[in-house]
Each structure stands twice: as structure tokens, then as C-alpha cells.
Design an enzyme around this catalytic site. Structure first.
Site, PDB file in Angstrom:
ATOM      1  N   VAL A   1       0.815  -1.230   0.000  1.00 45.84           N
ATOM      2  CA  VAL A   1       0.000   0.000   0.000  1.00 45.84           C
ATOM      3  C   VAL A   1       0.842   1.271   0.000  1.00 45.84           C
ATOM      4  O   VAL A   1       0.298   2.370  -0.145  1.00 45.84           O
ATOM      5  CB  VAL A   1      -1.014   0.045   1.172  1.00 45.84           C
ATOM      6  CG1 VAL A   1      -1.918  -1.181   1.145  1.00 45.84           C
ATOM      7  CG2 VAL A   1      -0.308   0.179   2.520  1.00 45.84           C
TER       8      VAL A   1
ATOM      9  N   ALA B   1       3.441   0.807  12.334  1.00 45.18           N
ATOM     10  CA  ALA B   1       4.443   1.785  12.764  1.00 45.18           C
ATOM     11  C   ALA B   1       5.704   0.993  13.098  1.00 45.18           C
ATOM     12  O   ALA B   1       5.603  -0.131  13.601  1.00 45.18           O
ATOM     13  CB  ALA B   1       3.966   2.558  13.985  1.00 45.18           C
TER      14      ALA B   1
ATOM     15  N   TYR C   1       0.860   3.415  22.481  1.00 43.43           N
ATOM     16  CA  TYR C   1       0.257   3.390  21.140  1.00 43.43           C
ATOM     17  C   TYR C   1       0.860   4.522  20.293  1.00 43.43           C
ATOM     18  O   TYR C   1       0.949   4.424  19.075  1.00 43.43           O
ATOM     19  CB  TYR C   1      -1.272   3.476  21.222  1.00 43.43           C
ATOM     20  CG  TYR C   1      -1.966   2.958  19.989  1.00 43.43           C
ATOM     21  CD1 TYR C   1      -1.875   1.617  19.624  1.00 43.43           C
ATOM     22  CD2 TYR C   1      -2.718   3.805  19.183  1.00 43.43           C
ATOM     23  CE1 TYR C   1      -2.509   1.148  18.484  1.00 43.43           C
ATOM     24  CE2 TYR C   1      -3.362   3.339  18.049  1.00 43.43           C
ATOM     25  CZ  TYR C   1      -3.253   2.012  17.708  1.00 43.43           C
ATOM     26  OH  TYR C   1      -3.880   1.552  16.572  1.00 43.43           O
TER      27      TYR C   1
ATOM     28  N   LYS D   1      -4.341   6.891  13.674  1.00 40.86           N
ATOM     29  CA  LYS D   1      -5.760   6.514  13.754  1.00 40.86           C
ATOM     30  C   LYS D   1      -6.659   7.751  13.865  1.00 40.86           C
ATOM     31  O   LYS D   1      -7.778   7.750  13.340  1.00 40.86           O
ATOM     32  CB  LYS D   1      -5.996   5.558  14.925  1.00 40.86           C
ATOM     33  CG  LYS D   1      -5.383   4.166  14.754  1.00 40.86           C
ATOM     34  CD  LYS D   1      -5.882   3.428  13.516  1.00 40.86           C
ATOM     35  CE  LYS D   1      -5.537   1.935  13.573  1.00 40.86           C
ATOM     36  NZ  LYS D   1      -5.890   1.230  12.301  1.00 40.86           N
TER      37      LYS D   1
HETATM   38  O1  0WE Z   1      -3.448  -0.938  15.895  1.00 42.21           O
HETATM   39  C1  0WE Z   1      -2.962  -1.769  16.630  1.00 42.21           C
HETATM   40  C2  0WE Z   1      -1.566  -2.303  16.393  1.00 42.21           C
HETATM   41  C3  0WE Z   1      -0.933  -1.743  15.179  1.00 42.21           C
HETATM   42  C4  0WE Z   1       0.555  -2.005  15.057  1.00 42.21           C
HETATM   43  C5  0WE Z   1       1.212  -3.040  15.685  1.00 42.21           C
HETATM   44  C6  0WE Z   1       2.577  -3.215  15.469  1.00 42.21           C
HETATM   45  C7  0WE Z   1       3.360  -4.294  16.165  1.00 42.21           C
HETATM   46  C8  0WE Z   1       4.585  -4.689  15.381  1.00 42.21           C
HETATM   47  C9  0WE Z   1       1.253  -1.161  14.247  1.00 42.21           C
HETATM   48  N1  0WE Z   1       2.566  -1.313  14.038  1.00 42.21           N
HETATM   49  C10 0WE Z   1       3.216  -2.324  14.624  1.00 42.21           C
HETATM   50  N2  0WE Z   1       4.543  -2.448  14.366  1.00 42.21           N
HETATM   51  C11 0WE Z   1       5.267  -3.518  14.746  1.00 42.21           C
HETATM   52  O2  0WE Z   1       6.495  -3.588  14.529  1.00 42.21           O
HETATM   53  N3  0WE Z   1      -3.677  -2.205  17.696  1.00 42.21           N
HETATM   54  C12 0WE Z   1      -4.965  -1.616  17.987  1.00 42.21           C
HETATM   55  C13 0WE Z   1      -3.205  -3.229  18.628  1.00 42.21           C
HETATM   56  C14 0WE Z   1      -2.550  -2.547  19.768  1.00 42.21           C
HETATM   57  O3  0WE Z   1      -1.325  -1.989  19.649  1.00 42.21           O
HETATM   58  C15 0WE Z   1      -1.024  -1.401  20.873  1.00 42.21           C
HETATM   59  C16 0WE Z   1      -2.072  -1.576  21.749  1.00 42.21           C
HETATM   60  C17 0WE Z   1      -3.059  -2.316  21.048  1.00 42.21           C
HETATM   61  C18 0WE Z   1      -4.394  -2.728  21.564  1.00 42.21           C
HETATM   62  C19 0WE Z   1       0.123  -0.699  21.256  1.00 42.21           C
HETATM   63  C20 0WE Z   1       0.192  -0.185  22.549  1.00 42.21           C
HETATM   64  C21 0WE Z   1      -0.861  -0.346  23.426  1.00 42.21           C
HETATM   65  C22 0WE Z   1      -1.996  -1.048  23.046  1.00 42.21           C
END
Ligand code: 0WE
Length: 256
Positions: free
Chosen positions: A64, A95, A156, A163
């Protein structure tokens, strides 16, 4: 008659059997939708194996971050679906891990750029390319968001900014595409054990804590997001656009 009889859906973000995108794929197919799934390069095998479980499902590559690949994916989707698309599902976010580990104050320019390019801009790029395929009959566009866009959730970080931008993009896209009867909405899902969540330290404890606070006193399941996505994609939601629907066992209403 099934809710999505003969409807055509394009889904971004299936990585494995735990993916929210996969739960949405199953919910839509269960009500008669035909599917095209896109995959990120290293996920091809997982996505192909899953696609085989839903007869007629096609699988195409798409990074994307690459406009050329987005062009190609929508061109191919147009061929597969005879120039028509009813439903577009955006379940893509990323991220760099360091941005979720380090303090938000240390967010780098390149980490910010990557997170907002993949997680936010991609929705705009997809919506623009979906429009000509949806223009004749209208359609539905759906993205996934998370409550940390509005309330601080430690770690986050830049994803929260992404978001917040995504939810705002949903409103602007809903405004501009409304005249074509194209609806644009988001689902704000509670925490789920997906590949994206597994990269986050302390996630299991976080999920247990959410279950205690939520009015329904439990966590949600992928299939519950799938069912909400089915509703928003269907004619039952024909007057709903620009909306963020929480599918979180009620967690978001709590103040204490
Ligand atoms: O949107 C998400 C996660 C998105 C995400 C996850 C990762 C992990 C691996 C984006 N980028 C990465 N990059 C990586 O290298 N969520 C809603 C799940 C999530 O992520 C959190 C949460 C929750 C729930 C991060 C911190 C606290 C809570």
C-alpha cells in the site's frame, strides 16, 4: 436472501488466520459476497492457504506504500469483478516497532511518515481508486481504528496520531463520496490477539485488564468485528456514513 448476495468485496490486510480482515472476509462471504484479498509480499503463502477455504476467492499482491501497486491491484480487481465493486475493507496499519517502544516525544520524522503513510494515507488512495468501480451503484468503504486515537493509551504513540487521522479521513471521504451513494465508516475494535498485537510487550496483561473494565466483562472476538463489518457493508446500514462504530464490549463508555 443472503445480506450480500452477488456483492463484490475487496479486502486489504489479511496476514494470517487471526487477522481481523480474515474474520471480515468470512463474515462477508458467509452472506454471499465474492472476495478479492490483497496480500503483502511476505504473507502470500498464508493468504493463499486461507483464500482456498472460500471458493472463488482471488488473491492479488499489494504494497500500500506503492502507488503503482495500488493502481495494479484496483485494475486487477476491476477485471475480476467486471468493473464493479460494492465493498472495500481497509485493515492495514504499521508503525516501526521502535516508535511503539520509545517515548512519544522521541517519535522520528521517518517513523511518523511510515506510520501515517501505511495506516492513514492508504485509505485515501484506496477510496480514490474504488470510486470509479462503485460509482454506478454506490458502495461501502470500511476501515479499522482504535480508541487510543481519542484517549491516551501508553505506547500506542504515533499509531494514535495515525488513527486520529484515519477517523478524520473517514469523515472527509464520507462527505465527498456521499453524493455517489458511497458510504465510508470505521469500526473501533477492542484489543484482539492478532499478529499486529503480538509485537506489543505486555499485551496479554492489557487484554485481561480491558476485560475487567468493559461493561460486558469480557474481551471481544474477531468474529464480532466480522459481524459488525457485515452490517456496515450491507443495505441494513444504508443511512450510516462517516461513523465510527465501537465493537469493544462497551469499554469506551467507561470513565472509571
Ligand atoms: O493498531 C494496533 C496495532 C498496530 C501495530 C502493531 C505493530 C506491532 C509490530 C502497528 N505497528 C506495529 N509495528 C510492529 O512492529 N492495535 C490496535 C493493537 C494494539 O497496539 C497497541 C495496543 C493495542 C491494543 C500498542 C500499545 C498499546 C496497546
Amino acid at each position: 436472501m443472503p445480506l450480500l448476495e452477488g456483492k463484490k468485496a475487496l479486502i486489504f490486510g489479511v496476514a494470517n488466520h487471526r487477522s481481523i480482515a480474515w474474520a471480515i472476509a468470512q463474515a462477508l462471504a458467509g452472506e454471499g459476497a465474492r472476495l478479492v484479498l490483497t496480500y503483502q509480499d511476505r504473507m502470500e503463502k498464508y493468504v493463499r492457504d486461507l483464500a482456498e477455504k472460500i471458493p472463488g476467492t482471488e488473491v492479488i499482491p499489494c504494497d500500500v506504500q506503492d502507488d503503482g501497486q495500488l493502481d495494479a491491484a484496483f485494475a486487477r480487481t476491476g477485471e475480476i469483478f467486471s468493473g464493479e465493486l460494492d465493498s472495500l475493507i481497509h485493515c492495514v496499519a504499521f508503525a516501526p516497532a521502535s516508535e511503539l517502544e520509545n517515548p512519544f516525544l522521541e517519535t522520528t520524522r521517518s517513523g511518523f511518515h511510515t506510520a501515517l503513510d501505511i495506516s492513514t494515507y492508504s485509505l485515501i488512495g484506496m477510496a480514490r481508486r474504488a470510486k470509479p468501480l462503485m460509482q454506478a451503484k454506490g458502495g461501502s468503504i470500511l476501515a479499522l481504528t482504535y480508541m487510543a486515537s481519542e484517549h491516551v493509551m501508553p505506547k500506542y504513540n504515533v499509531m494514535a496520531v495515525a488513527k486520529a487521522g484515519l477517523e478524520c479521513s473517514v469523515r472527509y471521504l464520507a462527505y465527498e463520496l456521499g453524493e455517489h451513494n458511497i458510504r465510508v465508516n470505521a469500526i473501533s475494535a477492542g484489543p484482539l490477539n492478532t499478529l499486529a498485537a503480538r509485537g506489543i510487550s505486555g499485551f496479554t496483561g492489557f487484554r485481561e485488564q480491558s476485560a475487567n473494565i468493559a461493561p460486558l466483562r469480557r474481551n471481544i472476538e474477531q468474529s464480532e468485528v466480522g459481524d459488525a463489518a457485515l452490517f456496515l457493508s450491507s443495505n441494513l446500514a444504508r443511512a450510516i456514513t462517516g461513523e465510527v462504530l465501537f465493537v469493544d464490549a462497551g469499554y469506551n463508555i467507561m470513565g472509571a
